[in-house]
Design a protein around this motif. Structure first.
Motif: not given
Ligand SMILES: [Zn+2]
Length: 349
Positions: A9-14, A29-34, A297-299
């Motif tokens: 999983r992305c280490v930032k979101c899930i 970290v996934c592209h959606k987080c960026h 989570v990102r927000a």
């Molecule tokens: Zn992510």
């Protein structure tokens, strides 16, 4: 170990590695987080607020019977949007509901109650239940999912009523920050809908789900000698802070909003919501909640651990009771439901 924990999983979101087209950077970290970070990092809500005031001033200046339409399902976000439009911005609102035949008792109660509390005009339209059922069934069989039917019906109804009452503005409630439409692969169009739907319903029944084309609109207005001015459509969360906790606090306190009997406050407005989630999990290996909680989570509105815990709990829920009802209502076999995961709307685009 379940698929929730036993997956990369992305280490930032899930977001999991099964998410279509996902890209991880070297840190994991996934592209959606960026993408989200770039979009929201320096959001100037004061400036956006001024822009929003300008749009509302413009709508009021049109001096129509209603300043705006708010699509209304009795769910959390549409109730909050209605509240803000009426109580904070003082707009004359026409709340519009699409009866998809699957409204929950809680959603109906909320609608009845909130329309009164906010003193809004209210219109509801629903196609025949037999038509809806035929469509839900056909879309499960051909495209592996049934939500297209409702999505199309909602917007066709809203635009038809906006034309009928000459409403200059439509204010919806989709937050691209804390909701997720899922992968781009989910998008679809009118042609896809018409191709599948016209197999089971006739041309006049199809009209409930398709917006008029630009040419049809011009011809009709010409026939009636009425030229509606330019109409705008906005999503309120693009202009104001859309905080899940603040939304819930406000609607409980100010509107007496009710959650579902099982305690859930997400997607309470559809009886088939658990089946929507079931079909997504079956197809992708992760559920809608995973994309929704990732966005939260990102927000900064939910911790990562809590997101994992809640996604796991909700996605591994026993839905056998819902499956039974779903199969019976739509006249589908277990085998046909299983095959839904191999079907894709992409074959029709
Ligand atoms: Zn992510």
């Amino acid at each position: 170990m379940s698929y929730i924990t036993n997956t990369k999983r992305c280490v930032k979101c899930i977001l999991p590695e099964q998410y279509p087209d996902i890209q991880f950077d070297s840190q994991g970290v996934c592209h959606k987080c960026h993408e989200q970070e770039a979009k929201y990092i320096n959001r100037d809500y004061e400036k956006l607020g001024r822009e929003l005031d300008g749009i509302f001033r413009w709508a009021k200046a049109q001096k129509k019977r209603y300043d705006c339409i708010v699509p209304f399902s009795g769910g959390k976000d549409s109730s909050y949007t209605l509240y803000l439009c009426r109580k904070k911005y003082g707009l004359k609102v026409l709340a519009v509901n699409f009866n998809n035949g699957l409204r929950t008792p809680e959603a109906l109660m909320n609608m009845e109650n909130i329309v009164k509390k906010t003193d809004c005009a209210y219109a509801c339209y629903g196609p025949n239940w037999e038509v809806l059922k035929k469509l839900y069934r056909e879309f499960v069989l051909k495209a592996g999912h049934f939500c297209f039917v409702c999505d199309m019906g909602i917007w066709a109804t809203i635009h038809r009523l906006a034309e009928q009452y000459d409403v200059p503005l439509i204010v919806s409630e989709f937050s691209s920050q804390i909701e997720s439409r899922g992968p781009k692969i989910y998008s679809y169009n009118n042609k896809f809908f018409r191709t599948i739907a016209s197999e089971v319903v006739d041309t006049s029944e199809l009209k409930d789900f398709l917006e008029e084309t630009a040419v049809q609109k011009i011809l009709r207005r010409f026939r009636h000698g009425r030229f509606t001015r330019y109409r705008r459509q906005i999503s309120l969360p693009d202009y104001v802070v859309w905080d899940d906790k603040e939304i819930k606090d406000t609607i409980y306190k100010e509107l007496g909003w009710q959650k579902r009997a099982d305690g859930s406050s997400d997607h309470i407005d559809c009886l088939f919501a658990p089946m929507k989630n079931y079909l997504v999990v079956q197809k992708w290996g992760f559920g809608e909640k995973t994309t929704k909680y990732s966005a939260m989570v990102r927000a900064g509105q939910m911790g990562r651990e809590e997101a994992l815990r809640r996604a796991e709990a909700e996605e591994s829920q026993d839905v056998s009771g819902h499956i039974k009802v779903f199969l019976k209502e739509l006249g589908l076999s277990e085998q046909e439901l299983l095959q839904a995961k191999t079907r894709s709307h992409l074959d029709y685009l």
